[in-house]
Motif scaffolding. Structure first.
Motif, PDB file in Angstrom:
ATOM      1  N   GLU A 288      41.958  90.991  51.828  1.00  0.00           N
ATOM      2  CA  GLU A 288      41.591  91.820  52.973  1.00  0.00           C
ATOM      3  C   GLU A 288      42.725  92.750  53.393  1.00  0.00           C
ATOM      4  OE1 GLU A 288      40.480  88.981  55.906  1.00  0.00           O
ATOM      5  OE2 GLU A 288      38.607  88.408  54.889  1.00  0.00           O
ATOM      6  N   HIS A 289      43.971  92.386  53.043  1.00  0.00           N
ATOM      7  CA  HIS A 289      45.135  93.172  53.447  1.00  0.00           C
ATOM      8  C   HIS A 289      45.889  93.736  52.240  1.00  0.00           C
ATOM      9  CE1 HIS A 289      44.249  90.488  56.835  1.00  0.00           C
ATOM     10  NE2 HIS A 289      44.773  91.429  57.611  1.00  0.00           N
ATOM     11  N   LEU A 290      45.174  93.940  51.134  1.00  0.00           N
ATOM     12  CA  LEU A 290      45.815  94.325  49.885  1.00  0.00           C
ATOM     13  C   LEU A 290      46.515  95.680  49.976  1.00  0.00           C
ATOM     14  CD1 LEU A 290      45.976  92.728  47.249  1.00  0.00           C
ATOM     15  CD2 LEU A 290      44.111  94.141  46.360  1.00  0.00           C
ATOM     16  N   ALA A 291      45.971  96.597  50.761  1.00  0.00           N
ATOM     17  CA  ALA A 291      46.543  97.943  50.843  1.00  0.00           C
ATOM     18  C   ALA A 291      47.765  98.013  51.748  1.00  0.00           C
ATOM     19  CB  ALA A 291      45.487  98.928  51.331  1.00  0.00           C
ATOM     20  N   GLN A 292      48.056  96.912  52.442  1.00  0.00           N
ATOM     21  CA  GLN A 292      49.183  96.891  53.365  1.00  0.00           C
ATOM     22  C   GLN A 292      50.400  96.257  52.686  1.00  0.00           C
ATOM     23  OE1 GLN A 292      47.810  94.783  56.840  1.00  0.00           O
ATOM     24  NE2 GLN A 292      45.871  95.900  56.885  1.00  0.00           N
ATOM     25  N   GLY A 293      51.571  96.551  53.199  1.00  0.00           N
ATOM     26  CA  GLY A 293      52.775  95.888  52.708  1.00  0.00           C
ATOM     27  C   GLY A 293      52.696  94.400  52.984  1.00  0.00           C
ATOM     28  N   PHE A 294      53.124  93.574  52.014  1.00  0.00           N
ATOM     29  CA  PHE A 294      52.986  92.132  52.186  1.00  0.00           C
ATOM     30  C   PHE A 294      54.081  91.561  53.066  1.00  0.00           C
ATOM     31  CE2 PHE A 294      54.108  87.804  50.736  1.00  0.00           C
ATOM     32  CZ  PHE A 294      52.969  87.156  51.200  1.00  0.00           C
TER      33      PHE A 294
ATOM     34  N   LEU B 195      55.167  87.658  54.354  1.00  0.00           N
ATOM     35  CA  LEU B 195      54.916  86.221  54.321  1.00  0.00           C
ATOM     36  C   LEU B 195      54.719  85.676  55.728  1.00  0.00           C
ATOM     37  CD1 LEU B 195      54.742  83.555  52.772  1.00  0.00           C
ATOM     38  CD2 LEU B 195      57.239  83.401  52.875  1.00  0.00           C
ATOM     39  N   ALA B 196      55.513  86.162  56.676  1.00  0.00           N
ATOM     40  CA  ALA B 196      55.387  85.697  58.059  1.00  0.00           C
ATOM     41  C   ALA B 196      54.017  86.041  58.636  1.00  0.00           C
ATOM     42  CB  ALA B 196      56.495  86.306  58.911  1.00  0.00           C
ATOM     43  N   ALA B 197      53.533  87.263  58.362  1.00  0.00           N
ATOM     44  CA  ALA B 197      52.220  87.663  58.870  1.00  0.00           C
ATOM     45  C   ALA B 197      51.114  86.835  58.237  1.00  0.00           C
ATOM     46  CB  ALA B 197      51.998  89.143  58.606  1.00  0.00           C
ATOM     47  N   ALA B 198      51.241  86.563  56.956  1.00  0.00           N
ATOM     48  CA  ALA B 198      50.234  85.751  56.276  1.00  0.00           C
ATOM     49  C   ALA B 198      50.208  84.334  56.838  1.00  0.00           C
ATOM     50  CB  ALA B 198      50.526  85.714  54.781  1.00  0.00           C
ATOM     51  N   ALA B 199      51.376  83.735  57.007  1.00  0.00           N
ATOM     52  CA  ALA B 199      51.443  82.376  57.542  1.00  0.00           C
ATOM     53  C   ALA B 199      50.885  82.310  58.956  1.00  0.00           C
ATOM     54  CB  ALA B 199      52.891  81.884  57.505  1.00  0.00           C
ATOM     55  N   ASP B 200      51.197  83.318  59.773  1.00  0.00           N
ATOM     56  CA  ASP B 200      50.689  83.350  61.145  1.00  0.00           C
ATOM     57  C   ASP B 200      49.169  83.444  61.153  1.00  0.00           C
ATOM     58  OD1 ASP B 200      51.262  83.578  64.071  1.00  0.00           O
ATOM     59  OD2 ASP B 200      50.254  85.516  63.793  1.00  0.00           O
ATOM     60  N   ALA B 201      48.613  84.275  60.294  1.00  0.00           N
ATOM     61  CA  ALA B 201      47.154  84.436  60.239  1.00  0.00           C
ATOM     62  C   ALA B 201      46.461  83.162  59.777  1.00  0.00           C
ATOM     63  CB  ALA B 201      46.806  85.586  59.301  1.00  0.00           C
ATOM     64  N   LEU B 202      47.138  82.353  58.978  1.00  0.00           N
ATOM     65  CA  LEU B 202      46.545  81.130  58.446  1.00  0.00           C
ATOM     66  C   LEU B 202      46.944  79.891  59.244  1.00  0.00           C
ATOM     67  CD1 LEU B 202      47.131  81.863  54.655  1.00  0.00           C
ATOM     68  CD2 LEU B 202      45.034  82.191  55.960  1.00  0.00           C
ATOM     69  N   ALA B 203      47.647  80.102  60.372  1.00  0.00           N
ATOM     70  CA  ALA B 203      48.058  79.007  61.263  1.00  0.00           C
ATOM     71  C   ALA B 203      48.895  77.964  60.525  1.00  0.00           C
ATOM     72  CB  ALA B 203      46.841  78.356  61.916  1.00  0.00           C
ATOM     73  N   THR B 204      49.841  78.449  59.738  1.00  0.00           N
ATOM     74  CA  THR B 204      50.766  77.549  59.063  1.00  0.00           C
ATOM     75  C   THR B 204      52.149  78.187  59.095  1.00  0.00           C
ATOM     76  OG1 THR B 204      51.118  76.265  57.032  1.00  0.00           O
ATOM     77  CG2 THR B 204      50.407  78.551  56.759  1.00  0.00           C
ATOM     78  N   SER B 205      53.129  77.528  58.538  1.00  0.00           N
ATOM     79  CA  SER B 205      54.478  78.089  58.525  1.00  0.00           C
ATOM     80  C   SER B 205      54.739  78.803  57.208  1.00  0.00           C
ATOM     81  CB  SER B 205      55.514  76.976  58.698  1.00  0.00           C
ATOM     82  OG  SER B 205      55.546  76.143  57.543  1.00  0.00           O
ATOM     83  N   PRO B 206      55.633  79.794  57.195  1.00  0.00           N
ATOM     84  CA  PRO B 206      55.977  80.454  55.933  1.00  0.00           C
ATOM     85  C   PRO B 206      56.453  79.465  54.872  1.00  0.00           C
ATOM     86  CG  PRO B 206      56.812  81.728  57.772  1.00  0.00           C
ATOM     87  CD  PRO B 206      56.302  80.438  58.343  1.00  0.00           C
ATOM     88  N   ARG B 207      57.222  78.468  55.305  1.00  0.00           N
ATOM     89  CA  ARG B 207      57.737  77.485  54.345  1.00  0.00           C
ATOM     90  C   ARG B 207      56.600  76.672  53.728  1.00  0.00           C
ATOM     91  NH1 ARG B 207      62.308  74.855  52.882  1.00  0.00           N
ATOM     92  NH2 ARG B 207      62.194  72.618  52.480  1.00  0.00           N
ATOM     93  N   THR B 208      55.639  76.248  54.553  1.00  0.00           N
ATOM     94  CA  THR B 208      54.503  75.474  54.041  1.00  0.00           C
ATOM     95  C   THR B 208      53.676  76.299  53.069  1.00  0.00           C
ATOM     96  OG1 THR B 208      54.379  74.092  56.016  1.00  0.00           O
ATOM     97  CG2 THR B 208      52.381  74.269  54.688  1.00  0.00           C
ATOM     98  N   LEU B 209      53.429  77.568  53.434  1.00  0.00           N
ATOM     99  CA  LEU B 209      52.645  78.436  52.558  1.00  0.00           C
ATOM    100  C   LEU B 209      53.358  78.666  51.237  1.00  0.00           C
ATOM    101  CD1 LEU B 209      50.127  80.161  52.225  1.00  0.00           C
ATOM    102  CD2 LEU B 209      51.327  82.046  53.348  1.00  0.00           C
ATOM    103  N   GLN B 210      54.654  78.916  51.308  1.00  0.00           N
ATOM    104  CA  GLN B 210      55.453  79.127  50.090  1.00  0.00           C
ATOM    105  C   GLN B 210      55.405  77.896  49.195  1.00  0.00           C
ATOM    106  OE1 GLN B 210      57.603  81.964  49.537  1.00  0.00           O
ATOM    107  NE2 GLN B 210      58.406  81.223  47.598  1.00  0.00           N
ATOM    108  N   ARG B 211      55.624  76.725  49.787  1.00  0.00           N
ATOM    109  CA  ARG B 211      55.677  75.497  49.005  1.00  0.00           C
ATOM    110  C   ARG B 211      54.317  75.154  48.404  1.00  0.00           C
ATOM    111  NH1 ARG B 211      58.807  70.927  52.377  1.00  0.00           N
ATOM    112  NH2 ARG B 211      58.365  69.796  50.442  1.00  0.00           N
TER     113      ARG B 211
END
Length: 318
Positions: A228-234, A236-252
């Motif tokens: 949904e956000h492919l055209a935007q700059g990526f 990690l913090a924004a992705a983690a916030d949108a998914l209600a998790t932490s950047p570290r959890t998402l990365q791992r």
């Protein structure tokens, strides 16, 4: 070169045939070139007296004894999806096969496993600490079951120590040609020409990223958000916030399931969408680059070449 091809019950018909046909073709071509003897002494062996393929054909096999051989080749079993594969790996025959592989390796036989055959080899424990590849859609399951193996499912063929593994299905032929190459690079080249096989160093052009993402709920949610956000700059913090998790959890989690970072996975999605646009639209490369989140076409062209080994003209021609 002595080779035993181990056919287990339910062996993948195409895989077994591809290995045997490639080696037989190489022997025929060697004879035509004046070799004094066939370079490959091939036996089809089994752990059971009767072996039936996945499609129900009977395979004539010799007993899998302990004869001295240079290579033992393990074609895939014809089980393609994770639930059925997990059940197949729990069978007595697979346990016996794992023990047989350990015995043969202890007797200095090297082992080559194609496609799902890599799971059977990994069950033996022999791949621990080694690099390997496997059918691309089974990467998450392989990584979960065998964390001690250094998996890179983007590669078509991986040689590591005494072991060689290959990716999906028709990679059986890549494996057989690699074995021919060990005897003679020239013979392998002419065999490939007779069989009309082009080199395929990577599985990346065939991977369906969202198929992999569905193996884990958090990864699946990240995949949908990223699209949904492919055209935007990526971010990690924004992705983690949108998914209600932490950047570290998402990365791992992505590292554990897919073996790659969130950014690397987003790059895969961008490549997939860019290829789709190149092949289905008349948009120029600059416009496509913008649609998949890059500021210019130079970056996209470099990414396509690095990931797929192909340029824009080649992709559009397909």
């Amino acid at each position: 070169m002595k080779m035993d091809v181990l056919a287990l019950g339910g062996v993948f018909d195409t895989g077994l045939a591809a290995v045997l046909d490639t080696l037989a073709t190489a022997n025929e071509l060697a004879a035509a070139q004046g070799w004094p003897a066939p370079p490959f002494d091939v036996r089809v062996v089994g752990l059971r007296r009767r072996v039936q393929t996945a499609l129900g054909l009977q395979v004539p096999v010799q007993a899998a004894d302990g004869r001295a051989a240079d290579w033992l080749v393990l074609p895939a079993i014809g089980t393609k999806m994770p639930p059925a594969l997990v059940a197949a790996l729990a069978t007595r025959e697979v346990r016996d096969a794992a023990a047989h592989l350990r015995d043969r390796h202890a007797a200095c036989t090297r082992i080559a496993a194609a496609c799902i055959g890599g799971f059977v080899l990994a069950e033996s424990g022999l791949l621990d600490g080694h690099e390997a590849t496997v059918s691309w859609w089974l990467g998450p399951l392989f990584r979960e079951r065998y964390p001690a193996v250094r998996l890179d499912e983007s590669r078509m063929l991986v040689a590591s120590g005494d072991f060689v593994t290959t990716g999906a299905a028709i990679a059986h032929m890549d494996l057989a040609l690699w074995l021919v190459r060990q005897a003679s690079p020239e013979l392998a080249a002419v065999t490939a020409r007779y069989l009309i096989v082009d080199p395929r160093p990577s599985q990346a052009p065939y991977v369906i990223p969202d198929h992999l993402a569905h193996s884990d709920p958090l990864v699946g949610r990240f995949e949908r958000w990223a699209r949904e956000h492919l055209a935007q700059g990526f971010s990690l913090a924004a992705a983690a916030d949108a998914l209600a998790t932490s950047p570290r959890t998402l990365q791992r989690r992505l590292e554990a399931v897919l073996g790659k970072s969130p950014l690397a996975y987003v790059q895969d999605l961008r490549v997939q969408h860019a290829v789709h646009l190149l092949q289905t639209s008349r948009s120029d490369v600059e416009a496509i680059a913008a649609q998949v989140g890059y500021a210019d076409a130079v970056t996209l062209r470099a990414l396509l070449r690095r990931k797929l080994g192909r340029g824009v003209k080649e992709l559009r021609a397909r």
